[in-house]
Design a protein around this motif. Structure first.
Motif, PDB file in Angstrom:
ATOM      1  N   ALA A  96       0.815  -1.216   0.000  1.00  0.00           N
ATOM      2  CA  ALA A  96       0.000   0.000   0.000  1.00  0.00           C
ATOM      3  C   ALA A  96       0.853   1.272   0.000  1.00  0.00           C
ATOM      4  CB  ALA A  96      -0.939   0.006   1.208  1.00  0.00           C
ATOM      5  N   GLY A  97       2.136   1.139   0.321  1.00  0.00           N
ATOM      6  CA  GLY A  97       3.018   2.296   0.319  1.00  0.00           C
ATOM      7  C   GLY A  97       2.951   3.157   1.558  1.00  0.00           C
ATOM      8  N   VAL A  98       2.519   2.569   2.685  1.00  0.00           N
ATOM      9  CA  VAL A  98       2.512   3.309   3.952  1.00  0.00           C
ATOM     10  C   VAL A  98       3.687   2.829   4.797  1.00  0.00           C
ATOM     11  CG1 VAL A  98       0.021   3.732   3.975  1.00  0.00           C
ATOM     12  CG2 VAL A  98       0.916   1.699   5.097  1.00  0.00           C
ATOM     13  N   THR A  99       3.988   3.564   5.849  1.00  0.00           N
ATOM     14  CA  THR A  99       5.044   3.157   6.759  1.00  0.00           C
ATOM     15  C   THR A  99       4.718   1.772   7.303  1.00  0.00           C
ATOM     16  OG1 THR A  99       5.430   5.451   7.367  1.00  0.00           O
ATOM     17  CG2 THR A  99       6.283   3.766   8.869  1.00  0.00           C
ATOM     18  N   VAL A 100       5.673   0.889   7.238  1.00  0.00           N
ATOM     19  CA  VAL A 100       5.465  -0.492   7.686  1.00  0.00           C
ATOM     20  C   VAL A 100       5.801  -0.591   9.160  1.00  0.00           C
ATOM     21  CG1 VAL A 100       6.135  -2.897   7.348  1.00  0.00           C
ATOM     22  CG2 VAL A 100       5.987  -1.345   5.373  1.00  0.00           C
ATOM     23  N   ASP A 101       4.753  -0.722  10.000  1.00  0.00           N
ATOM     24  CA  ASP A 101       4.971  -0.863  11.438  1.00  0.00           C
ATOM     25  C   ASP A 101       4.178  -2.022  12.037  1.00  0.00           C
ATOM     26  OD1 ASP A 101       2.376   0.106  11.481  1.00  0.00           O
ATOM     27  OD2 ASP A 101       2.839   1.890  12.662  1.00  0.00           O
ATOM     28  N   GLY A 102       3.384  -2.717  11.218  1.00  0.00           N
ATOM     29  CA  GLY A 102       2.617  -3.863  11.710  1.00  0.00           C
ATOM     30  C   GLY A 102       1.425  -3.495  12.553  1.00  0.00           C
ATOM     31  N   GLU A 103       1.056  -2.204  12.598  1.00  0.00           N
ATOM     32  CA  GLU A 103      -0.134  -1.753  13.323  1.00  0.00           C
ATOM     33  C   GLU A 103      -1.153  -1.218  12.331  1.00  0.00           C
ATOM     34  OE1 GLU A 103       0.916   1.155  16.229  1.00  0.00           O
ATOM     35  OE2 GLU A 103       2.047  -0.267  17.436  1.00  0.00           O
ATOM     36  N   TYR A 104      -2.415  -1.550  12.572  1.00  0.00           N
ATOM     37  CA  TYR A 104      -3.500  -1.047  11.748  1.00  0.00           C
ATOM     38  C   TYR A 104      -3.983   0.285  12.323  1.00  0.00           C
ATOM     39  CZ  TYR A 104      -8.196  -0.405   9.962  1.00  0.00           C
ATOM     40  OH  TYR A 104      -9.314   0.138   9.392  1.00  0.00           O
ATOM     41  N   GLY A 105      -4.049   1.307  11.486  1.00  0.00           N
ATOM     42  CA  GLY A 105      -4.538   2.616  11.886  1.00  0.00           C
ATOM     43  C   GLY A 105      -5.128   3.336  10.691  1.00  0.00           C
ATOM     44  N   PRO A 106      -5.464   4.623  10.839  1.00  0.00           N
ATOM     45  CA  PRO A 106      -6.140   5.366   9.777  1.00  0.00           C
ATOM     46  C   PRO A 106      -5.414   5.380   8.424  1.00  0.00           C
ATOM     47  CG  PRO A 106      -6.333   6.550  11.822  1.00  0.00           C
ATOM     48  CD  PRO A 106      -5.382   5.415  12.077  1.00  0.00           C
ATOM     49  N   ALA A 107      -4.098   5.547   8.399  1.00  0.00           N
ATOM     50  CA  ALA A 107      -3.391   5.569   7.110  1.00  0.00           C
ATOM     51  C   ALA A 107      -3.438   4.195   6.454  1.00  0.00           C
ATOM     52  CB  ALA A 107      -1.952   6.039   7.280  1.00  0.00           C
ATOM     53  N   THR A 108      -3.252   3.153   7.246  1.00  0.00           N
ATOM     54  CA  THR A 108      -3.345   1.799   6.695  1.00  0.00           C
ATOM     55  C   THR A 108      -4.736   1.564   6.132  1.00  0.00           C
ATOM     56  OG1 THR A 108      -1.651   0.966   8.211  1.00  0.00           O
ATOM     57  CG2 THR A 108      -3.136  -0.663   7.241  1.00  0.00           C
ATOM     58  N   ARG A 109      -5.775   1.952   6.882  1.00  0.00           N
ATOM     59  CA  ARG A 109      -7.153   1.794   6.401  1.00  0.00           C
ATOM     60  C   ARG A 109      -7.353   2.492   5.059  1.00  0.00           C
ATOM     61  NH1 ARG A 109      -9.723   5.178   9.413  1.00  0.00           N
ATOM     62  NH2 ARG A 109      -9.744   6.665   7.719  1.00  0.00           N
ATOM     63  N   THR A 110      -6.861   3.706   4.942  1.00  0.00           N
ATOM     64  CA  THR A 110      -7.072   4.491   3.731  1.00  0.00           C
ATOM     65  C   THR A 110      -6.360   3.903   2.523  1.00  0.00           C
ATOM     66  OG1 THR A 110      -7.359   6.512   5.015  1.00  0.00           O
ATOM     67  CG2 THR A 110      -6.757   6.786   2.714  1.00  0.00           C
ATOM     68  N   PHE A 111      -5.155   3.387   2.719  1.00  0.00           N
ATOM     69  CA  PHE A 111      -4.341   2.986   1.581  1.00  0.00           C
ATOM     70  C   PHE A 111      -4.345   1.491   1.272  1.00  0.00           C
ATOM     71  CE2 PHE A 111      -2.816   7.173   2.640  1.00  0.00           C
ATOM     72  CZ  PHE A 111      -2.734   7.758   1.379  1.00  0.00           C
ATOM     73  N   MET A 112      -4.802   0.647   2.198  1.00  0.00           N
ATOM     74  CA  MET A 112      -4.847  -0.782   1.869  1.00  0.00           C
ATOM     75  C   MET A 112      -6.136  -1.101   1.115  1.00  0.00           C
ATOM     76  SD  MET A 112      -5.625  -2.929   5.414  1.00  0.00           S
ATOM     77  CE  MET A 112      -6.253  -4.444   4.674  1.00  0.00           C
ATOM     78  N   LYS A 113      -6.162  -2.269   0.494  1.00  0.00           N
ATOM     79  CA  LYS A 113      -7.342  -2.692  -0.261  1.00  0.00           C
ATOM     80  C   LYS A 113      -8.312  -3.438   0.656  1.00  0.00           C
ATOM     81  CE  LYS A 113      -5.046  -2.981  -4.676  1.00  0.00           C
ATOM     82  NZ  LYS A 113      -4.695  -3.842  -5.808  1.00  0.00           N
ATOM     83  N   TRP A 114      -9.614  -3.235   0.371  1.00  0.00           N
ATOM     84  CA  TRP A 114     -10.691  -3.863   1.129  1.00  0.00           C
ATOM     85  C   TRP A 114     -11.645  -4.555   0.161  1.00  0.00           C
ATOM     86  CZ3 TRP A 114     -10.460  -3.898   6.311  1.00  0.00           C
ATOM     87  CH2 TRP A 114      -9.581  -2.995   6.908  1.00  0.00           C
ATOM     88  N   PRO A 115     -12.261  -5.671   0.583  1.00  0.00           N
ATOM     89  CA  PRO A 115     -13.244  -6.324  -0.281  1.00  0.00           C
ATOM     90  C   PRO A 115     -14.524  -5.492  -0.373  1.00  0.00           C
ATOM     91  CG  PRO A 115     -12.554  -7.780   1.528  1.00  0.00           C
ATOM     92  CD  PRO A 115     -12.005  -6.428   1.810  1.00  0.00           C
TER      93      PRO A 115
END
Length: 136
Positions: A96-115
């Protein structure tokens, strides 16, 4: 510069889930981890150790299902955020191109893919939340 993945500061844990329905000419829906309480919101976080087999969190289950469907993670959907879920999330964060920290948060939600589900067609497609948010 890629956004931080979690930076959860004042965010609460995603204890539940929330079904977003797309408005307009479509019946597309997406399930997201959510905070629960007096109101429901999607500005929450998850990290390794959240949920256990004795006390699973539906927010973790939603994340695990998305990682399985959109990133072929092969996780057991058990509601417990363990090492395998963290590794799968790190892979999704990398893609997704976000900072890789292994925690789910708002940036991860916005940039990762969802079904995204369609009741009318029965089709499921994976889309970034940031791309579908304008339709919700």
């Amino acid at each position: 510069m890629a956004p931080a993945a979690s930076a959860h500061g004042n965010y609460v844990h995603c204890q539940g889930r929330w079904l977003h329905e797309r408005i307009g000419n479509s019946d597309l829906k997406v399930m997201l981890p959510a905070e629960v309480g007096f109101s429901i919101g999607i500005h929450c976080y998850l990290t390794n150790g959240d949920g256990t087999l004795a006390y699973p969190l539906s927010g973790v289950e939603v994340l695990q299902r998305a990682l399985n469907r959109c990133y072929t993670a092969g996780l057991t959907v058990d509601g417990a955020f363990g090492d395998r879920t963290e590794a799968a999330l790190r892979r999704a964060q990398t893609l997704a191109g976000v900072t890789v920290d292994g925690e789910y948060g708002p940036a991860t939600r916005t940039f990762m893919k969802w079904p995204m589900y369609s009741d009318a067609t029965g089709k499921v497609t994976c889309q970034r939340h940031g791309d579908i948010r304008r339709d919700l």
